[in-house]
Scaffold this motif. Structure first.
Motif, PDB file in Angstrom:
ATOM      1  N   GLU A 101      -1.484   7.243  -1.570  1.00 48.75           N
ATOM      2  CA  GLU A 101      -1.888   8.265  -0.468  1.00 48.75           C
ATOM      3  C   GLU A 101      -2.792   7.490  -0.763  1.00 48.75           C
ATOM      4  O   GLU A 101      -3.239   7.460   0.877  1.00 48.75           O
ATOM      5  CB  GLU A 101      -1.126   9.321  -0.728  1.00 48.75           C
ATOM      6  N   GLU A 102      -4.135   8.230  -0.835  1.00 48.53           N
ATOM      7  CA  GLU A 102      -4.875   7.561  -0.927  1.00 48.53           C
ATOM      8  C   GLU A 102      -5.426   6.284  -1.089  1.00 48.53           C
ATOM      9  O   GLU A 102      -6.250   5.958   0.322  1.00 48.53           O
ATOM     10  CB  GLU A 102      -6.052   8.267  -2.454  1.00 48.53           C
ATOM     11  N   ARG A 116      -0.152  11.281  -5.336  1.00 51.87           N
ATOM     12  CA  ARG A 116      -1.426  11.636  -4.570  1.00 51.87           C
ATOM     13  C   ARG A 116      -2.160  10.329  -4.283  1.00 51.87           C
ATOM     14  O   ARG A 116      -3.270   9.611  -3.249  1.00 51.87           O
ATOM     15  CB  ARG A 116      -1.830  12.718  -4.866  1.00 51.87           C
ATOM     16  N   SER A 139      -3.376   3.981   0.339  1.00 55.24           N
ATOM     17  CA  SER A 139      -2.805   3.785   1.634  1.00 55.24           C
ATOM     18  C   SER A 139      -4.194   4.246   2.736  1.00 55.24           C
ATOM     19  O   SER A 139      -4.434   3.405   4.386  1.00 55.24           O
ATOM     20  CB  SER A 139      -1.798   4.055   1.851  1.00 55.24           C
ATOM     21  N   GLN A 140      -4.944   5.109   2.307  1.00 51.26           N
ATOM     22  CA  GLN A 140      -5.399   5.706   3.421  1.00 51.26           C
ATOM     23  C   GLN A 140      -6.705   5.025   4.026  1.00 51.26           C
ATOM     24  O   GLN A 140      -7.278   4.432   4.836  1.00 51.26           O
ATOM     25  CB  GLN A 140      -5.980   7.206   3.053  1.00 51.26           C
ATOM     26  N   LEU A 141      -6.889   4.495   2.236  1.00 50.55           N
ATOM     27  CA  LEU A 141      -8.292   3.886   1.989  1.00 50.55           C
ATOM     28  C   LEU A 141      -8.351   2.276   2.770  1.00 50.55           C
ATOM     29  O   LEU A 141      -9.082   1.363   3.452  1.00 50.55           O
ATOM     30  CB  LEU A 141      -8.967   3.728   0.534  1.00 50.55           C
ATOM     31  N   LYS A 142      -6.993   2.161   2.190  1.00 49.18           N
ATOM     32  CA  LYS A 142      -6.663   0.546   2.632  1.00 49.18           C
ATOM     33  C   LYS A 142      -6.431   1.018   4.258  1.00 49.18           C
ATOM     34  O   LYS A 142      -6.968  -0.316   5.162  1.00 49.18           O
ATOM     35  CB  LYS A 142      -5.190   0.572   3.111  1.00 49.18           C
ATOM     36  N   LYS A 143      -5.872   1.463   4.998  1.00 51.66           N
ATOM     37  CA  LYS A 143      -5.905   1.673   6.274  1.00 51.66           C
ATOM     38  C   LYS A 143      -7.662   1.757   7.369  1.00 51.66           C
ATOM     39  O   LYS A 143      -7.587   1.004   8.542  1.00 51.66           O
ATOM     40  CB  LYS A 143      -5.260   2.845   7.088  1.00 51.66           C
ATOM     41  N   GLU A 144      -8.248   3.048   6.567  1.00 52.26           N
ATOM     42  CA  GLU A 144      -9.687   2.781   7.170  1.00 52.26           C
ATOM     43  C   GLU A 144     -10.502   1.734   6.933  1.00 52.26           C
ATOM     44  O   GLU A 144     -11.503   1.075   7.790  1.00 52.26           O
ATOM     45  CB  GLU A 144     -10.701   3.487   6.419  1.00 52.26           C
TER      46      GLU A 144
END
Length: 139
Positions: A66-67, A63, A69-74
């Protein structure tokens, strides 16, 4: 294992004692999921993920991964929006400096012509203040 945490601007710090077996488990999970140990420990200390769940396991780390990787995308999206703006502002600042140099030359020419023609002097203090502002290279 002892970990000392210090703020960026201070010499004082806090020392945490982590049992060796816990640190080894953290290391194993970091290796398995591709985290750096420093990053995992920072997340654990800042957000307290393991305090809330005594059964913290692979799902918790998945988890967290995933958090991240999501922050990196943002972050990449924001960087994509910010970079062109930074580029434009740089060139606008250069244009402002060029205009300030031209205006300074025109004021000097105007002063010289008024003097030659015998016209009264004018106060360009406000304009000269703006010129100094745009030619200021300090950051």
């Amino acid at each position: 294992m002892k970990i000392k945490v210090r703020p960026k601007r201070s010499r004082r710090g806090i020392t945490f004692k982590i049992p060796d077996d816990t640190f080894e488990k953290i290391g194993e999970l970091c290796d398995r999921y591709g985290f750096r140990e420093e990053e995992a420990i920072r997340i654990i200390l800042l957000h307290g993920y393991l305090e809330d769940d005594p059964r913290a396991n692979e799902e918790t780390f998945e988890r967290l991964r995933e958090e991240i990787s999501q922050l990196k995308k943002e972050l990449y999206e924001l960087e994509g929006k910010w970079s062109p703006l930074k580029f434009k502002t740089y060139y606008i600042a250069i244009d402002n400096q060029n205009l300030a140099i031209q205006l300074s030359g025109m004021i000097a020419e105007n002063k010289r012509l008024r003097e030659r023609l015998g016209l009264p002097k004018r106060d360009y203090g406000e304009v000269e203040e703006k010129i100094r502002y745009y030619l200021n290279f300090e950051k």
